[in-house]
Motif scaffolding. Structure first.
Motif, PDB file in Angstrom:
ATOM      1  N   PHE A 167       0.959  -1.353   0.093  1.00  0.00           N
ATOM      2  CA  PHE A 167       0.115   0.149  -0.091  1.00  0.00           C
ATOM      3  C   PHE A 167       0.981   1.311   0.056  1.00  0.00           C
ATOM      4  O   PHE A 167       0.847   2.197  -0.724  1.00  0.00           O
ATOM      5  CB  PHE A 167      -1.077   0.067   1.065  1.00  0.00           C
ATOM      6  CG  PHE A 167      -1.613   1.234   1.501  1.00  0.00           C
ATOM      7  CD1 PHE A 167      -2.998   1.512   1.128  1.00  0.00           C
ATOM      8  CD2 PHE A 167      -1.020   2.304   2.162  1.00  0.00           C
ATOM      9  CE1 PHE A 167      -3.524   2.526   1.451  1.00  0.00           C
ATOM     10  CE2 PHE A 167      -1.732   3.474   2.551  1.00  0.00           C
ATOM     11  CZ  PHE A 167      -3.134   3.543   2.103  1.00  0.00           C
ATOM     12  N   THR A 168       1.772   1.435   0.937  1.00  0.00           N
ATOM     13  CA  THR A 168       2.548   2.404   1.069  1.00  0.00           C
ATOM     14  C   THR A 168       3.559   2.856  -0.011  1.00  0.00           C
ATOM     15  O   THR A 168       3.731   3.810  -0.481  1.00  0.00           O
ATOM     16  CB  THR A 168       3.438   2.364   2.547  1.00  0.00           C
ATOM     17  OG1 THR A 168       2.418   2.180   3.547  1.00  0.00           O
ATOM     18  CG2 THR A 168       3.923   3.843   3.036  1.00  0.00           C
ATOM     19  N   ALA A 169       4.032   1.727  -0.652  1.00  0.00           N
ATOM     20  CA  ALA A 169       4.931   1.865  -1.885  1.00  0.00           C
ATOM     21  C   ALA A 169       4.094   2.394  -3.060  1.00  0.00           C
ATOM     22  O   ALA A 169       4.451   3.349  -3.623  1.00  0.00           O
ATOM     23  CB  ALA A 169       5.438   0.388  -2.383  1.00  0.00           C
ATOM     24  N   ARG A 170       2.902   1.804  -3.157  1.00  0.00           N
ATOM     25  CA  ARG A 170       2.215   2.269  -4.190  1.00  0.00           C
ATOM     26  C   ARG A 170       1.788   3.843  -3.950  1.00  0.00           C
ATOM     27  O   ARG A 170       1.811   4.688  -4.929  1.00  0.00           O
ATOM     28  CB  ARG A 170       0.676   1.671  -4.384  1.00  0.00           C
ATOM     29  CG  ARG A 170       0.884   0.149  -5.037  1.00  0.00           C
ATOM     30  CD  ARG A 170      -0.279  -0.459  -4.747  1.00  0.00           C
ATOM     31  NE  ARG A 170      -0.145  -1.820  -4.944  1.00  0.00           N
ATOM     32  CZ  ARG A 170      -0.480  -2.514  -6.269  1.00  0.00           C
ATOM     33  NH1 ARG A 170      -1.002  -1.724  -7.319  1.00  0.00           N
ATOM     34  NH2 ARG A 170      -0.562  -3.867  -6.569  1.00  0.00           N
ATOM     35  N   TYR A 171       1.246   4.133  -2.893  1.00  0.00           N
ATOM     36  CA  TYR A 171       0.918   5.604  -2.484  1.00  0.00           C
ATOM     37  C   TYR A 171       2.189   6.539  -2.815  1.00  0.00           C
ATOM     38  O   TYR A 171       2.106   7.432  -3.023  1.00  0.00           O
ATOM     39  CB  TYR A 171       0.206   5.735  -1.396  1.00  0.00           C
ATOM     40  CG  TYR A 171      -1.031   5.422  -1.137  1.00  0.00           C
ATOM     41  CD1 TYR A 171      -1.784   4.156  -1.604  1.00  0.00           C
ATOM     42  CD2 TYR A 171      -2.009   6.540  -0.496  1.00  0.00           C
ATOM     43  CE1 TYR A 171      -2.986   3.850  -1.283  1.00  0.00           C
ATOM     44  CE2 TYR A 171      -3.558   6.182  -0.427  1.00  0.00           C
ATOM     45  CZ  TYR A 171      -3.919   4.897  -0.841  1.00  0.00           C
ATOM     46  OH  TYR A 171      -5.263   4.475  -0.741  1.00  0.00           O
ATOM     47  N   LEU A 172       3.187   5.988  -2.184  1.00  0.00           N
ATOM     48  CA  LEU A 172       4.581   6.933  -2.215  1.00  0.00           C
ATOM     49  C   LEU A 172       4.944   7.246  -3.734  1.00  0.00           C
ATOM     50  O   LEU A 172       5.477   8.091  -3.814  1.00  0.00           O
ATOM     51  CB  LEU A 172       5.668   6.457  -1.452  1.00  0.00           C
ATOM     52  CG  LEU A 172       5.461   6.732   0.074  1.00  0.00           C
ATOM     53  CD1 LEU A 172       6.512   6.023   1.118  1.00  0.00           C
ATOM     54  CD2 LEU A 172       5.312   8.055   0.360  1.00  0.00           C
ATOM     55  N   LYS A 173       4.640   6.091  -4.570  1.00  0.00           N
ATOM     56  CA  LYS A 173       5.018   6.217  -6.075  1.00  0.00           C
ATOM     57  C   LYS A 173       4.171   7.500  -6.547  1.00  0.00           C
ATOM     58  O   LYS A 173       4.646   8.279  -7.397  1.00  0.00           O
ATOM     59  CB  LYS A 173       4.811   5.168  -6.862  1.00  0.00           C
ATOM     60  CG  LYS A 173       5.914   4.044  -6.491  1.00  0.00           C
ATOM     61  CD  LYS A 173       5.634   2.977  -7.650  1.00  0.00           C
ATOM     62  CE  LYS A 173       6.851   1.875  -7.644  1.00  0.00           C
ATOM     63  NZ  LYS A 173       6.917   1.187  -8.646  1.00  0.00           N
ATOM     64  N   SER A 174       3.046   7.469  -6.089  1.00  0.00           N
ATOM     65  CA  SER A 174       1.938   8.442  -6.643  1.00  0.00           C
ATOM     66  C   SER A 174       2.507   9.817  -6.108  1.00  0.00           C
ATOM     67  O   SER A 174       2.474  10.850  -6.894  1.00  0.00           O
ATOM     68  CB  SER A 174       0.496   8.372  -6.190  1.00  0.00           C
ATOM     69  OG  SER A 174      -0.063   7.188  -6.789  1.00  0.00           O
ATOM     70  N   LEU A 175       2.977   9.914  -4.844  1.00  0.00           N
ATOM     71  CA  LEU A 175       3.376  11.101  -4.487  1.00  0.00           C
ATOM     72  C   LEU A 175       4.629  11.599  -4.993  1.00  0.00           C
ATOM     73  O   LEU A 175       4.815  12.761  -5.299  1.00  0.00           O
ATOM     74  CB  LEU A 175       3.444  10.988  -2.729  1.00  0.00           C
ATOM     75  CG  LEU A 175       3.935  12.101  -1.638  1.00  0.00           C
ATOM     76  CD1 LEU A 175       2.756  13.210  -1.803  1.00  0.00           C
ATOM     77  CD2 LEU A 175       4.286  11.924  -0.461  1.00  0.00           C
ATOM     78  N   SER A 176       5.467  10.688  -5.426  1.00  0.00           N
ATOM     79  CA  SER A 176       6.722  11.376  -6.054  1.00  0.00           C
ATOM     80  C   SER A 176       6.254  11.797  -7.573  1.00  0.00           C
ATOM     81  O   SER A 176       6.837  12.864  -7.743  1.00  0.00           O
ATOM     82  CB  SER A 176       7.680   9.869  -6.426  1.00  0.00           C
ATOM     83  OG  SER A 176       8.576  10.222  -7.098  1.00  0.00           O
TER      84      SER A 176
END
Ligand code: BGC
Length: 454
Positions: A381-390
């Protein structure tokens, strides 16, 4: 990854959710303290936050964990009733001493404190006098903010005033799902919202006036993010309109512009003023001047989004989710794109440096046979969300991210039934066990997000 070199990687908590010691140290009662006694059938398994994570007694151990996990920053909140038991008047030095010791411990461990003034502990004495409905509320809150600045701003530079007015007004007084579980008419909740925003503005003025060093000030609202169904310009525009417009579902409080336009742009959105004209409180230019005191950073708690496309009638149309969509233990949909579209839309409209002040996932975690807590879904979950944040960070000024939450805690009406922590808490023994996601997040921090690419 597009994160700045000085990107602030942190984790967040709030006072009632972790502190415990509700009857200790000279603390006064707040709304949740009292209502969990009276109405605790409204809370999962009749639970209450009286002990919670016992952070009040174990904060040194918790700061040591933060250090072990490499956190650069910690966002926590002060319980108003711990330092001013009745909300106004007499200061409780024992409560001040607790936060002093916590802040000292953070600073000694090189963890930057981010202090939230209000994460829902409305002093019971003030509630009895009308709480957010009382026109004096902004002055009571201002005096509290002045005390915070006087006592803590020598070591704390970063402050958020109010956390999620959408919830402490909307969920509590409009939808009736949080203490005090009321469903009041819009005329009353709109008045509360106006007083809450004035309280925010007065707090900014007092924090600045009493600052013991230059401060970075912001507030931390929330709301679901409208996600364009496709990246066609018309769907993006539909999402933008839905995001800043009057909510098509739920109560009026679940929106962004009613709360954030007056704070940053200095006026309430016209569409709302037209729509709710019969129920609005009196709003003066002087009020708006107070509410729109300049802030330095904009915090937004972001968990999820909802799909929108441009309808054939030229208006945004909400879409249903795909059958079998991925969701959390709190039944919230997994929608990583919200950490792209949310910051993008917010930055376009408000042009303020942004912090994601909360984001995280509820899972049904438990201790495995090997004694560890394997929470691979939280990592994914966090990896996917942080990719979007990037992706958003390439287009918007994004300064930091706070994982919700540092540790499992009292999840309001859901009691201890939902675990959001990077650190597992055994509520019988108070033993803390960092989950796999905590060690993974440590690597994210160490590499400034680069390890996610692999
Ligand atoms: C709140 C937290 C809460 C989290 C998960 C946010 O709305 O600020 O206090 O625990 O969401 O529900």
């Amino acid at each position: 990854m597009n994160f700045r070199d000085d990107f602030v990687w942190g984790a967040a908590t709030s006072s009632y959710q972790i502190e415990g010691a509700q009857d200790e140290g000279g603390k006064g009662p707040h709304l949740w303290d009292e209502y969990v006694k009276e109405k605790n059938d409204k809370i999962f398994e009749n639970q209450r936050g009286d002990t919670s994570c016992d952070h009040y007694h174990r904060f040194r151990e918790d700061v040591a964990l933060m250090k072990e996990l490499g956190l650069k920053a910690y966002r926590f909140s002060v319980d108003w009733t711990r330092i001013i038991p009745e909300g106004t008047g007499k200061v409780n030095e024992e409560g001040i001493a607790f936060y002093d010791a916590l802040i000292d411990e953070l600073v000694a461990n090189d963890i930057e404190p981010y202090l939230t003034l209000f994460h829902w502990e409305l002093p019971m004495e003030l509630y009895k006098r009308g709480g957010w409905m009382n026109p004096q509320m902004p002055e009571w809150f201002a005096a509290y903010a002045a005390l915070i600045a006087d006592r803590f701003s020598d070591r704390v530079k970063n402050f958020f005033t109010i956390n999620e007015p959408q919830c402490f007004v909307g969920l509590a007084f409009s939808e009736g799902v949080h203490a005090p579980w009321l469903q009041l008419p819009n005329s009353q909740t709109l008045l509360m919202s106006h007083n809450a925003l004035k309280s925010h503005g007065r707090a900014i003025q007092e924090l600045r006036a009493h600052a013991r060093q230059p401060l970075t000030l912001g507030f931390a609202p929330t709301s679901g993010i409208a996600l364009p169904a496709t990246e066609k310009p018309e769907d993006i525009e539909a999402a933008r309109q839905a995001y800043f417009g009057i909510p098509q579902e739920g109560t009026w409080a679940w929106n962004t512009s009613w709360w954030s336009d007056p704070v940053i742009l200095g006026h309430y959105p016209d569409e709302f003023l037209r729509h709710f004209w019969k129920e609005l409180p009196k709003i003066t230019d002087e009020d708006l001047k107070i509410i729109s005191q300049p802030i330095d950073i904009y915090g937004q708690n972001i968990y999820l989004g909802y799909p929108v496309r441009m309808g054939d009638d030229g208006k945004p149309e909400l879409l249903s989710r795909n059958t079998g969509y991925a969701k959390s233990a709190s039944n919230w949909p997994m929608t990583p794109d919200c950490l792209y579209w949310g910051p993008k839309f917010l930055y376009e409209r408000y042009k303020k440096p942004l912090f994601i002040t909360e984001n995280g996932l509820a899972c049904h975690d438990w201790v495995h046979l090997d004694g560890k807590v394997h929470d691979s879904s939280r990592i994914d979950f966090t990896a996917r969300y942080l990719k979007s944040l990037s992706r958003a960070a390439a287009e918007a000024d994004i300064r930091g991210y706070f994982a919700w939450s540092l540790m499992d805690n009292f999840e309001w009406a859901e009691g201890f039934g939902q675990r959001y922590g990077l650190v597992f808490v055994d509520f019988q023994t108070q033993r803390r066990i960092p989950k796999d996601s905590a060690y993974w997040y440590r690597e994210v921090i160490r590499t400034n997000g680069e390890c996610i690419e692999g």
